[in-house]
Design a protein around this motif. Sequence first.
Motif, mmCIF file in Angstrom:
data_model
loop_
_atom_site.group_PDB
_atom_site.id
_atom_site.type_symbol
_atom_site.label_atom_id
_atom_site.label_comp_id
_atom_site.label_asym_id
_atom_site.label_seq_id
_atom_site.Cartn_x
_atom_site.Cartn_y
_atom_site.Cartn_z
ATOM 1 N N ARG A 33 -44.619 10.821 -4.457
ATOM 2 C CA ARG A 33 -45.454 11.356 -5.542
ATOM 3 C C ARG A 33 -44.653 11.188 -6.832
ATOM 4 N NH1 ARG A 33 -49.086 15.646 -5.897
ATOM 5 N NH2 ARG A 33 -48.618 16.341 -3.783
ATOM 6 N N ALA A 34 -45.234 10.532 -7.812
ATOM 7 C CA ALA A 34 -44.554 10.373 -9.101
ATOM 8 C C ALA A 34 -44.457 11.733 -9.772
ATOM 9 C CB ALA A 34 -45.311 9.387 -9.982
ATOM 10 N N PHE A 35 -43.236 12.144 -10.069
ATOM 11 C CA PHE A 35 -43.016 13.450 -10.679
ATOM 12 C C PHE A 35 -41.776 13.367 -11.554
ATOM 13 C CE2 PHE A 35 -42.383 18.080 -10.779
ATOM 14 C CZ PHE A 35 -43.695 18.476 -10.997
ATOM 15 N N PRO A 36 -41.779 14.036 -12.707
ATOM 16 C CA PRO A 36 -40.666 13.888 -13.650
ATOM 17 C C PRO A 36 -39.393 14.658 -13.309
ATOM 18 C CG PRO A 36 -42.312 15.375 -14.543
ATOM 19 C CD PRO A 36 -42.880 14.821 -13.263
ATOM 20 N N ALA A 37 -39.410 15.465 -12.257
ATOM 21 C CA ALA A 37 -38.225 16.247 -11.879
ATOM 22 C C ALA A 37 -38.177 16.380 -10.363
ATOM 23 C CB ALA A 37 -38.287 17.635 -12.521
ATOM 24 N N ILE A 38 -36.998 16.711 -9.837
ATOM 25 C CA ILE A 38 -36.878 17.014 -8.409
ATOM 26 C C ILE A 38 -37.542 18.370 -8.203
ATOM 27 C CG2 ILE A 38 -35.266 17.472 -6.522
ATOM 28 C CD1 ILE A 38 -35.229 14.556 -7.389
ATOM 29 N N THR A 39 -38.506 18.453 -7.298
ATOM 30 C CA THR A 39 -39.365 19.634 -7.181
ATOM 31 C C THR A 39 -38.750 20.840 -6.479
ATOM 32 O OG1 THR A 39 -40.331 18.760 -5.140
ATOM 33 C CG2 THR A 39 -41.503 18.282 -7.198
ATOM 34 N N LEU A 40 -37.721 20.643 -5.691
ATOM 35 C CA LEU A 40 -37.126 21.748 -4.939
ATOM 36 C C LEU A 40 -38.159 22.427 -4.035
ATOM 37 C CD1 LEU A 40 -34.924 23.333 -7.763
ATOM 38 C CD2 LEU A 40 -34.378 21.432 -6.242
ATOM 39 N N ALA A 41 -38.997 21.605 -3.414
ATOM 40 C CA ALA A 41 -40.051 22.112 -2.542
ATOM 41 C C ALA A 41 -39.467 22.723 -1.266
ATOM 42 C CB ALA A 41 -41.008 20.978 -2.178
ATOM 43 N N LEU A 42 -40.243 23.585 -0.664
ATOM 44 C CA LEU A 42 -39.872 24.272 0.573
ATOM 45 C C LEU A 42 -38.516 24.965 0.443
ATOM 46 C CD1 LEU A 42 -40.963 21.596 3.225
ATOM 47 C CD2 LEU A 42 -42.332 23.439 2.244
#
Length: 192
Positions: A33-42
């Motif tokens: 998924r194109a995203f401007p930052a590391i999401t830190l998901a989960l």
Amino acid sequence: MRRIGPVVQGITLDRTTAGDGYFPTAHVHNLARAFPAITLALGQRLIGSSGMQESVRFSRHSDDFMDAAERLASQSNLSLSIPPTVAEIAKEYTSFAVAQQGKGHPPAVDSIEDGILIAAATGDRALVEDGLRIARELAGVWPKSRLPIDWNGSDAWISGLEERAANLNQLTAVIEGQVVFHKLTKVRVVQR
């Protein structure tokens, strides 16, 4: 930090509000998924014996960080010692979304999408189909008032998700672009 196919897994040290320490936090990030930052998901923070998140004080770092790292590894839903498989990560995204629904939290639309997209990026059609089945179930019970503002309905969402999951070339291009964008070219890649 390490790459496991289309996913980055790592640990962040989130600074405490007092600024005197950090919260060790395990997380993953979907590169499909194109995203401007590391999401830190989960994200999973270190939990102490009281059941509350536990910080490590900077003044005690050299004495406490190994113990904190070992306890975080034992508490993490996704293995921090032996790299989890992409299937395990995709299932964890889905489990998180289902748990969010069960707790009455806002719909975890991104988590469902992430689980499906990383499964699709590795060509695991059975896992993609399972994710789409769960997406349909959740979309049927998510309260409309809590869905994203740009939500065009569950049928449009599912169709769009199926199209994205079916386009392996586009997913691969997004992953490669995100690796470059986030400067992850030198991050260790593990094949699982």
